[in-house]
Design an enzyme around this catalytic site. Structure first.
Site, PDB file in Angstrom:
ATOM      1  N   HIS A 110     -34.072  -6.145   4.083  1.00 27.78           N
ATOM      2  CA  HIS A 110     -33.368  -6.430   2.528  1.00 27.78           C
ATOM      3  C   HIS A 110     -34.135  -7.653   1.848  1.00 27.78           C
ATOM      4  O   HIS A 110     -33.865  -8.637   2.215  1.00 27.78           O
ATOM      5  CB  HIS A 110     -32.027  -6.456   2.937  1.00 27.78           C
ATOM      6  N   SER A 170     -28.791  -2.262   0.577  1.00 20.13           N
ATOM      7  CA  SER A 170     -27.996  -3.571   0.399  1.00 20.13           C
ATOM      8  C   SER A 170     -26.564  -3.359   0.992  1.00 20.13           C
ATOM      9  O   SER A 170     -25.831  -4.327   1.219  1.00 20.13           O
ATOM     10  CB  SER A 170     -27.545  -3.939  -1.106  1.00 20.13           C
ATOM     11  N   ASN A 190     -24.922 -10.159   1.102  1.00 26.45           N
ATOM     12  CA  ASN A 190     -23.842  -9.572   0.077  1.00 26.45           C
ATOM     13  C   ASN A 190     -22.203  -9.679   0.544  1.00 26.45           C
ATOM     14  O   ASN A 190     -21.440  -9.450  -0.262  1.00 26.45           O
ATOM     15  CB  ASN A 190     -24.399  -8.156   0.086  1.00 26.45           C
ATOM     16  N   GLU A 212     -33.531 -10.370   4.709  1.00 28.23           N
ATOM     17  CA  GLU A 212     -32.663  -9.952   5.863  1.00 28.23           C
ATOM     18  C   GLU A 212     -33.217  -8.836   6.756  1.00 28.23           C
ATOM     19  O   GLU A 212     -33.788  -7.768   5.930  1.00 28.23           O
ATOM     20  CB  GLU A 212     -31.064  -9.510   5.309  1.00 28.23           C
TER      21      GLU A 212
HETATM   22  N1  CAA Z   1     -42.327 -12.138 -11.417  1.00 31.16           N
HETATM   23  C1  CAA Z   1     -42.798 -13.180 -11.522  1.00 31.16           C
HETATM   24  N2  CAA Z   1     -42.707 -14.433 -12.181  1.00 31.16           N
HETATM   25  C2  CAA Z   1     -41.304 -14.516 -12.689  1.00 31.16           C
HETATM   26  C3  CAA Z   1     -40.610 -13.050 -12.421  1.00 31.16           C
HETATM   27  C4  CAA Z   1     -41.007 -11.950 -11.787  1.00 31.16           C
HETATM   28  N3  CAA Z   1     -40.284 -10.972 -11.792  1.00 31.16           N
HETATM   29  N4  CAA Z   1     -39.489 -13.324 -13.042  1.00 31.16           N
HETATM   30  C5  CAA Z   1     -39.392 -14.661 -13.642  1.00 31.16           C
HETATM   31  N5  CAA Z   1     -40.560 -15.558 -13.106  1.00 31.16           N
HETATM   32  C6  CAA Z   1     -40.898 -16.557 -13.361  1.00 31.16           C
HETATM   33  C7  CAA Z   1     -40.805 -16.945 -14.775  1.00 31.16           C
HETATM   34  O1  CAA Z   1     -42.093 -16.841 -15.338  1.00 31.16           O
HETATM   35  C8  CAA Z   1     -40.627 -18.586 -14.657  1.00 31.16           C
HETATM   36  O2  CAA Z   1     -41.793 -19.379 -14.661  1.00 31.16           O
HETATM   37  P1  CAA Z   1     -41.776 -20.886 -14.595  1.00 31.16           P
HETATM   38  O3  CAA Z   1     -40.653 -21.559 -13.893  1.00 31.16           O
HETATM   39  O4  CAA Z   1     -43.171 -21.197 -14.030  1.00 31.16           O
HETATM   40  O5  CAA Z   1     -41.816 -21.225 -15.928  1.00 31.16           O
HETATM   41  C9  CAA Z   1     -39.633 -18.556 -13.532  1.00 31.16           C
HETATM   42  O6  CAA Z   1     -39.836 -17.491 -12.815  1.00 31.16           O
HETATM   43  C10 CAA Z   1     -38.403 -18.862 -13.875  1.00 31.16           C
HETATM   44  O7  CAA Z   1     -37.940 -17.685 -14.958  1.00 31.16           O
HETATM   45  P2  CAA Z   1     -37.143 -17.732 -16.159  1.00 31.16           P
HETATM   46  O8  CAA Z   1     -37.248 -19.158 -16.868  1.00 31.16           O
HETATM   47  O9  CAA Z   1     -37.260 -16.637 -17.104  1.00 31.16           O
HETATM   48  O10 CAA Z   1     -35.710 -17.635 -15.749  1.00 31.16           O
HETATM   49  P3  CAA Z   1     -35.204 -18.703 -14.688  1.00 31.16           P
HETATM   50  O11 CAA Z   1     -35.342 -20.204 -14.762  1.00 31.16           O
HETATM   51  O12 CAA Z   1     -33.544 -18.508 -14.933  1.00 31.16           O
HETATM   52  O13 CAA Z   1     -35.365 -18.205 -12.969  1.00 31.16           O
HETATM   53  C11 CAA Z   1     -34.724 -16.708 -11.473  1.00 31.16           C
HETATM   54  C12 CAA Z   1     -35.202 -16.823 -12.884  1.00 31.16           C
HETATM   55  C13 CAA Z   1     -35.694 -17.220 -10.516  1.00 31.16           C
HETATM   56  C14 CAA Z   1     -34.436 -15.188 -11.258  1.00 31.16           C
HETATM   57  C15 CAA Z   1     -33.211 -17.652 -11.438  1.00 31.16           C
HETATM   58  O14 CAA Z   1     -32.410 -17.238 -12.583  1.00 31.16           O
HETATM   59  C16 CAA Z   1     -32.462 -17.335 -10.061  1.00 31.16           C
HETATM   60  O15 CAA Z   1     -33.014 -17.577  -8.999  1.00 31.16           O
HETATM   61  N6  CAA Z   1     -31.408 -16.570 -10.216  1.00 31.16           N
HETATM   62  C17 CAA Z   1     -30.642 -15.979  -9.298  1.00 31.16           C
HETATM   63  C18 CAA Z   1     -31.352 -14.766  -8.624  1.00 31.16           C
HETATM   64  C19 CAA Z   1     -30.510 -14.107  -7.461  1.00 31.16           C
HETATM   65  O16 CAA Z   1     -29.516 -14.557  -7.180  1.00 31.16           O
HETATM   66  N7  CAA Z   1     -31.099 -13.026  -6.943  1.00 31.16           N
HETATM   67  C20 CAA Z   1     -30.312 -12.336  -5.816  1.00 31.16           C
HETATM   68  C21 CAA Z   1     -29.811 -11.403  -6.591  1.00 31.16           C
HETATM   69  S1  CAA Z   1     -28.563 -10.365  -5.277  1.00 31.16           S
HETATM   70  C22 CAA Z   1     -29.833  -9.351  -4.574  1.00 31.16           C
HETATM   71  O17 CAA Z   1     -31.021  -9.179  -4.865  1.00 31.16           O
HETATM   72  C23 CAA Z   1     -29.407  -8.640  -3.377  1.00 31.16           C
HETATM   73  C24 CAA Z   1     -28.731  -7.109  -3.605  1.00 31.16           C
HETATM   74  O18 CAA Z   1     -28.616  -6.399  -2.737  1.00 31.16           O
HETATM   75  C25 CAA Z   1     -27.767  -7.170  -4.720  1.00 31.16           C
END
Ligand code: CAA
Length: 295
Positions: free
Chosen positions: A141, A120, A191, A153
């Site tokens: 990424h 990252s 990031n 990315e």
């Molecule tokens: N695999 C499969 N399905 C998954 C899952 C996984 N690992 N995690 C969650 N789900 C599913 C759930 O079953 C749920 O399904 P439905 O909508 O059909 O019910 C759905 O995804 C939503 O999950 P939750 O209800 O538990 O929670 P949520 O509504 O908050 O969604 C999320 C979860 C998609 C993660 C959402 O909160 C989100 O988009 N969050 C932001 C994530 C983000 O910003 N990621 C980037 C991080 S930075 C990075 O990764 C880069 C780095 O280098 C730091």
């Protein structure tokens, strides 16, 4: 353009297992390598759980899940990756550790094998230079959770060949992801914008600007973010964000990229976020409750 028919993944933590899962779902025989059987078993379990969730939600049918599971194999031997056309590394964010793996793999793999890092924040060029294949070295990424987040990315370093870069773009699309081209600068595109925001949120908490849940609710309800920044810090892992911030600070020397003392103290205290059970929130309760950080 080289054909990718077999994918190797180094490391099966949060990111590595997600990457292996999407590669297998897209039809690639995928070999996952980690240090011991316990880590591999944990990665395999998280892949199974994620696939199960997708089946439960009707987003995947059971036969596709079974086919994906059959395409996945696991090993502790680095040499087993020799037959892969593309090896994606997703181990801890340490240049020494990553380069140690690349140096060991380089002589084992054929000259056409492409090496890709899911780093990252570290420089793709710094890793490429540790190998004799800088033209076949690229950044891929992914974002957490990998099975759900559409972005990849694709990072072209100074020495990456156009062919390798194009192959990586095509590969990302074959995974069903949307690639964007990113420069080999610490933090790439996302990031570079996200990390200062997360660090500001930790500073806001540290300075008493607002409570943990109000900071999160503010950004969720006021800006439509799916997660508030402190929840997102817990989700990505506080230790990971501190490490990313340190590397970005080292590269750009901007004070806003220096990890705030509160984050460092939380990491030292073992509060690494969701994966350790506690961070800004305690995950033993449902819903998680804000942790008293002594502020
Ligand atoms: N695999 C499969 N399905 C998954 C899952 C996984 N690992 N995690 C969650 N789900 C599913 C759930 O079953 C749920 O399904 P439905 O909508 O059909 O019910 C759905 O995804 C939503 O999950 P939750 O209800 O538990 O929670 P949520 O509504 O908050 O969604 C999320 C979860 C998609 C993660 C959402 O909160 C989100 O988009 N969050 C932001 C994530 C983000 O910003 N990621 C980037 C991080 S930075 C990075 O990764 C880069 C780095 O280098 C730091």
């Amino acid at each position: 353009m080289p054909d990718i028919s077999r994918v190797g993944v180094l490391g099966c933590g949060q990111m590595g297992s997600g990457i292996a899962q999407v590669a297998a779902m897209a039809g690639f025989p995928t070999l996952v390598r980690d240090l011991d059987a316990g880590l591999l078993a944990r990665g395999e379990r998280s892949i199974q759980q994620s696939l199960e969730k997708l089946v439960d939600k009707g987003k995947l049918d059971a036969s596709t899940r079974d086919a994906a599971l059959e395409r996945l194999t696991y090993t502790v031997e680095l040499a087993d990756l020799a037959g892969c056309d593309l090896i994606i590394e997703a181990v801890t964010e340490s240049l020494e550790l990553k380069n140690e793996l690349w140096r060991a793999l380089d002589p084992l793999c054929g000259p056409g094998t492409i090496f890709a890092s899911n780093t990252s924040s570290l420089s793709i060029g710094d890793m490429a230079a540790a190998t004799r294949r800088p033209e076949q070295f690229v950044g891929l990424h992914f974002f957490n959770p990998v099975p759900l987040m559409p972005l990849v990315e694709v990072v072209r370093a100074v020495a990456t060949s156009r062919e390798t870069f194009e192959t990586a773009l095509v590969f990302a699309r074959r995974l069903g992801k949307e690639p964007i081209a990113a420069p080999d600068r610490s933090g790439f595109v996302v990031n570079r914008l996200l990390v200062p925001y997360l660090l500001d949120a930790a500073r806001a908490r540290e300075s008493g600007l607002a409570s943990t849940s109000d900071i999160d609710r503010g950004m969720q309800l006021g800006c439509g973010h799916p997660m508030g920044p402190l929840t997102l810090l817990d989700f990505v892992g506080l230790d990971t964000v501190v490490r990313i911030a340190e590397v970005m600070f080292e590269e750009f020397r901007e004070p806003r990229l220096a990890p705030p003392p509160l984050l460092r103290r939380m990491v030292v205290a073992g509060l690494h976020g969701r994966k350790s059970g506690r961070g800004f929130y305690d995950y033993a309760t449902n819903p998680p409750t804000p942790v008293d950080l002594g502020l």
